[in-house]
Design a protein around this motif. Structure first.
Motif, mmCIF file in Angstrom:
data_model
loop_
_atom_site.group_PDB
_atom_site.id
_atom_site.type_symbol
_atom_site.label_atom_id
_atom_site.label_comp_id
_atom_site.label_asym_id
_atom_site.label_seq_id
_atom_site.Cartn_x
_atom_site.Cartn_y
_atom_site.Cartn_z
ATOM 1 N N ILE A 18 0.360 -1.231 0.070
ATOM 2 C CA ILE A 18 0.180 0.153 0.210
ATOM 3 C C ILE A 18 1.035 0.952 -0.472
ATOM 4 C CG2 ILE A 18 -1.667 1.158 1.412
ATOM 5 C CD1 ILE A 18 -2.662 -1.292 2.116
ATOM 6 N N TRP A 19 1.623 1.358 1.054
ATOM 7 C CA TRP A 19 2.422 2.700 1.251
ATOM 8 C C TRP A 19 3.437 2.337 -0.063
ATOM 9 C CZ3 TRP A 19 8.120 3.172 -0.512
ATOM 10 C CH2 TRP A 19 8.724 4.363 0.282
ATOM 11 N N SER A 22 0.979 3.872 -3.274
ATOM 12 C CA SER A 22 0.435 4.982 -2.440
ATOM 13 C C SER A 22 1.707 5.902 -2.999
ATOM 14 C CB SER A 22 -0.406 5.179 -1.645
ATOM 15 O OG SER A 22 -0.287 6.438 -0.926
ATOM 16 N N THR A 26 1.476 9.393 -5.621
ATOM 17 C CA THR A 26 0.945 10.557 -5.415
ATOM 18 C C THR A 26 2.557 11.779 -5.108
ATOM 19 O OG1 THR A 26 1.472 9.625 -2.719
ATOM 20 C CG2 THR A 26 -0.892 10.328 -4.111
ATOM 21 N N GLY A 63 -5.932 0.773 3.687
ATOM 22 C CA GLY A 63 -5.582 1.555 3.838
ATOM 23 C C GLY A 63 -4.820 1.071 5.149
ATOM 24 N N PHE A 76 -1.424 5.995 4.615
ATOM 25 C CA PHE A 76 -1.321 5.730 2.926
ATOM 26 C C PHE A 76 -2.555 4.957 2.841
ATOM 27 C CE2 PHE A 76 2.512 6.998 4.305
ATOM 28 C CZ PHE A 76 2.988 7.296 3.211
ATOM 29 N N ALA A 78 -4.035 2.461 -0.626
ATOM 30 C CA ALA A 78 -4.666 2.125 -1.465
ATOM 31 C C ALA A 78 -4.726 3.102 -2.718
ATOM 32 C CB ALA A 78 -4.588 1.352 -1.951
ATOM 33 N N PRO A 79 -4.057 3.114 -3.774
ATOM 34 C CA PRO A 79 -4.680 4.400 -5.046
ATOM 35 C C PRO A 79 -5.714 3.891 -5.292
ATOM 36 C CG PRO A 79 -2.173 3.686 -4.955
ATOM 37 C CD PRO A 79 -2.570 2.592 -4.284
ATOM 38 N N HIS A 82 -8.399 5.131 -3.297
ATOM 39 C CA HIS A 82 -8.412 7.105 -2.932
ATOM 40 C C HIS A 82 -10.295 7.546 -3.040
ATOM 41 C CE1 HIS A 82 -4.585 8.578 -3.453
ATOM 42 N NE2 HIS A 82 -4.555 6.795 -2.627
#
Length: 151
Positions: A18-19, A22, A26, A63, A76, A78-79, A82
């Protein structure tokens, strides 16, 4: 439905993914070398030792948020998650735990700065570099007592 729980030993690889996803989505301002160095610190030192809260949906982490007392060290999502309110839920969880919150946000991460402002955080200061002295300015923010609204 999102469930928030503390992390356990088996969560590290999922949180690292996830990190990574993300940050790649971003943090386009990070140099490749800095990304590699920070990723190693996150995976080897931060995630295994920090107090981490995980947002879970259908048994899958989507997240996470790290906290030290009332300071949000990391948040953070997960994209692909969002815009679904997960960040808002994580902030509400942090608020329930600690009340007044603080956070330091990469100034160049415009989405994150906008998110925290939308959540009611206000800027309290700025640092020209990140905590390791890299050329990534930080915006220091605080979420204090909220006045009741009429909406």
């Amino acid at each position: 439905m999102i469930h928030i729980r503390k992390s356990g030993r088996d969560d590290a690889s999922g949180l690292a993914a996830i990190w990574r996803d993300s940050v790649l989505a971003t943090h386009d301002f990070l140099s490749r070398d800095d990304f590699i160095e920070i990723e190693k610190l996150v995976c080897e030192q931060y995630l295994p030792k920090a107090e981490i809260w995980i947002a879970v949906e259908d048994g899958r982490p989507v997240g996470f948020m790290g906290m030290t007392e009332s300071h949000i060290d990391s948040l953070f999502i997960a994209p692909d998650q969002h815009g679904k309110g997960i960040g808002r839920q994580m902030i509400a969880h942090a608020r329930a735990l600690a009340g007044i919150l603080t956070v330091d946000v990469n100034e160049q991460n415009v989405q994150a700065v906008r998110f925290y402002r939308h959540m009611g955080f206000v800027e309290t200061g700025r640092s020209p570099t990140d905590d390791q002295g890299r050329p990534y300015p930080l915006v220091h923010m605080r979420l204090g007592e909220q006045r009741p609204t009429d909406d």
